[in-house]
Write an enzyme that holds these catalytic residues in place. Structure first.
Site, short mmCIF file in Angstrom:
data_model
loop_
_atom_site.label_atom_id
_atom_site.label_comp_id
_atom_site.label_asym_id
_atom_site.label_seq_id
_atom_site.Cartn_x
_atom_site.Cartn_y
_atom_site.Cartn_z
N LYS A 118 2.17 2.37 7.18
CA LYS A 118 0.77 2.33 6.76
C LYS A 118 0.01 1.46 7.74
CE LYS A 118 -2.01 1.11 2.67
NZ LYS A 118 -1.96 0.57 1.30
N SER B 14 -4.01 3.61 -2.11
CA SER B 14 -4.53 3.66 -0.76
C SER B 14 -3.51 4.11 0.30
CB SER B 14 -5.07 2.28 -0.35
OG SER B 14 -4.03 1.32 -0.38
N SER C 142 -1.16 1.17 -5.09
CA SER C 142 -1.34 1.96 -3.87
C SER C 142 -0.11 2.63 -3.30
CB SER C 142 -1.95 1.09 -2.77
OG SER C 142 -3.33 1.06 -2.96
N1 GLN Z 1 -6.67 1.48 -6.17
C1 GLN Z 1 -6.52 0.06 -6.26
C2 GLN Z 1 -7.67 -0.64 -5.57
O1 GLN Z 1 -8.50 0.04 -5.08
C3 GLN Z 1 -5.21 -0.35 -5.71
C4 GLN Z 1 -5.21 -0.56 -4.26
C5 GLN Z 1 -3.92 -1.07 -3.71
O2 GLN Z 1 -2.91 -1.14 -4.42
N2 GLN Z 1 -3.97 -1.50 -2.47
O3 GLN Z 1 -7.76 -1.82 -5.51
#
Ligand code: GLN
Length: 475
Positions: free
Chosen positions: A76, A151, A175
């Protein structure tokens, strides 16, 4: 070349000489090329990967290859890999190169993985659909009109389509687990502090965790075994010994609690509810005891998560000022104007919104009303979650209330987008380990995820139970 289902199978074939590492890499590169429309990779390290593969082939012949030889891994765009571009899906890091390799990545390299490229993600890990990347959204490989989840969307789709065998992602509030659910693969968020965060771009440091995306449990466990554990560069890493995660057995009969609200909640898609119900029956057939359980703090988890993560993000992201890293504005009127322009031009809308919200939460007049209060609620959520593990070995629920949605569906309603994190944020707020495993599909063939949460540091239990469930299904 035929596709392999696990590293063990790849290594058997490498050992017998039926295939070479170079062929494995060539086949991944071919898929990456064929599926480039999905936008999973921001950069592909073709030349390097081919060179490394031939080196690993030599090591295999010499009998000196590492434990993960033959494994092709994607990273990532949140993980530092020395002398490679790192952008966190953001324009503000344009042109930035990592000056060092993070611990988890280094430990993989030491065991001879081949790193194939840098994967698209929501900017600084903020998002649930991968639509917040400055480099365009990632498309779901099952239906390109649908989101990949986020994400770590690029990391999930890359594994889903066989562009690589595993990805390292990051999970702050879901994410890794949510995109794994949306793409039909396995995603683990380990216990907070299990894996060093050295070399992981910070979003909300008291939640951030490196996570692992794979197609099967065995590979996932092996990777955790390699990358977990003490690190002199991150003093927050736990001293709890790293066990041999990959030598899991069948799980003995367990007591499993399912959070009632996760099935009764009207925002849960019917097929997700039905599949979860079926899975609960399946768990009983496997000999486990399954009981409904209330979690009265459920309504407070999402607000607590968003208050605390935006507060931490506003502080963590203050370092991107155009002086030290990447993008800088041409504005030259004053230093303050330069900062403002750099940050307004470099950060995307969602990131700007969260920085502002977090700054507000931390401001002198509102600190107690929001930040202190949210910290207290977090403590309560942790305590209540931990009490549940006095009664149960595992907690289960769907990974996400819905399957992958249409691209653009929530562009005008960010709060609804936050809703998709409803079930993943609990383990992030409490710090417990959690895994998402595939649990069938909806009527359009879109995958549904089943989430299992365990007591702190019981990743081995998560793997054992997940394996029983998935094997049980095959039989
Ligand atoms: N969707 C969550 C957020 O926007 C989780 C993001 C993540 O785990 N990096 O914060």
């Amino acid at each position: 070349m035929e596709s392999f289902t696990s590293l063990r199978e790849i290594q058997d074939n490498l050992k017998s000489g039926a295939i070479t590492c170079s062929q494995v890499v060539a086949s991944c590169l071919k898929i990456i090329d064929q599926e480039s429309n999905l936008n999973a990779f921001l950069e592909v390290y073709s030349k390097e990967a081919i060179e490394k593969a031939s080196l690993v082939d030599h090591k295999i012949s010499a009998g000196t290859a590492g434990r993960l030889a033959g494994l092709v891994v994607g990273l990532k765009d949140m993980l530092c890999y020395q002398d490679h571009t790192l952008q966190a899906g953001s324009k503000i890091l344009e042109g930035f190169e990592s000056q060092f390799t993070g611990t988890a990545v280094q430990r993989l390299l030491d065991e001879d993985v081949i790193i194939i490229g840098r994967q698209n993600c929501d900017e600084f890990g903020m998002g649930s659909s991968n639509e917040n990347s400055a480099y365009g959204p990632v498309h779901n490989g099952i239906d390109p009109q649908k989101v990949s989840g986020g994400s770590s969307g690029g990391s999930a789709v890359a594994v889903q389509r066989g562009m690589c065998h595993a990805s390292l992602g990051s999970d702050t509030g879901g994410s890794v687990r949510q995109p794994a659910a949306f793409t039909g693969i396995i995603g683990l968020k380990p216990t907070y502090s299990r894996i060093s965060r050295y070399g992981l771009v910070a979003y909300a440091s008291s939640f951030d965790s490196i996570g692992i995306l794979t197609k099967n449990i065995e590979d996932n466990a092996l990777i955790l075994e390699v990358i977990a554990g003490l690190d002199e560069y991150d003093s927050t890493v736990s001293r709890t010994p790293v066990t041999s995660y990959s030598s899991f057995d069948r799980h003995s009969p367990a007591k499993i609690g399912f959070i009632k609200d996760s099935l009764e909640n009207e925002g849960v898609q019917k097929e997700v509810r039905d599949r979860t119900q079926l899975q609960l029956e399946h768990l009983k057939e496997l000999g486990h005891q399954v009981e409904a359980v209330d979690f009265p703090l459920m309504d407070y988890i999402l607000p607590t998560y968003y208050l605390l993560t935006t507060a931490e993000a506003s502080s963590n992201l203050s370092r991107y000022d155009g002086v030290k890293y990447g993008y800088r504005s041409n504005e030259q009127d004053s230093l303050e104007a330069f900062y403002k322009h750099t940050r307004s031009e470099g950060f995307g809308k969602e990131v700007q919104k969260r920085i502002m919200l977090g700054t507000f939460v931390l401001s002198a007049s509102y600190y107690d009303a929001y930040y202190t209060k949210a910290q207290k609620v977090r403590k309560l959520i942790k305590e209540k979650t931990s009490e549940l593990f006095d009664q149960f070995d595992f907690l289960v629920m769907p990974t996400s209330p819905t399957t992958a949605f249409e691209l653009g569906r929530f562009s005008d309603s960010p709060l609804e987008m936050y809703w998709s994190d409803l079930f993943t944020v609990q383990a992030s707020v409490s710090g417990n380990p959690a895994i998402s495993i595939p649990n069938g599909t909806d009527k359009n063939g879109l995958p549904i995820g089943f989430q299992i949460i365990a007591a702190d540091f019981n990743e081995k239990g998560l793997y054992a139970l997940s394996n029983d469930i998935l094997k049980g299904r095959d039989n």
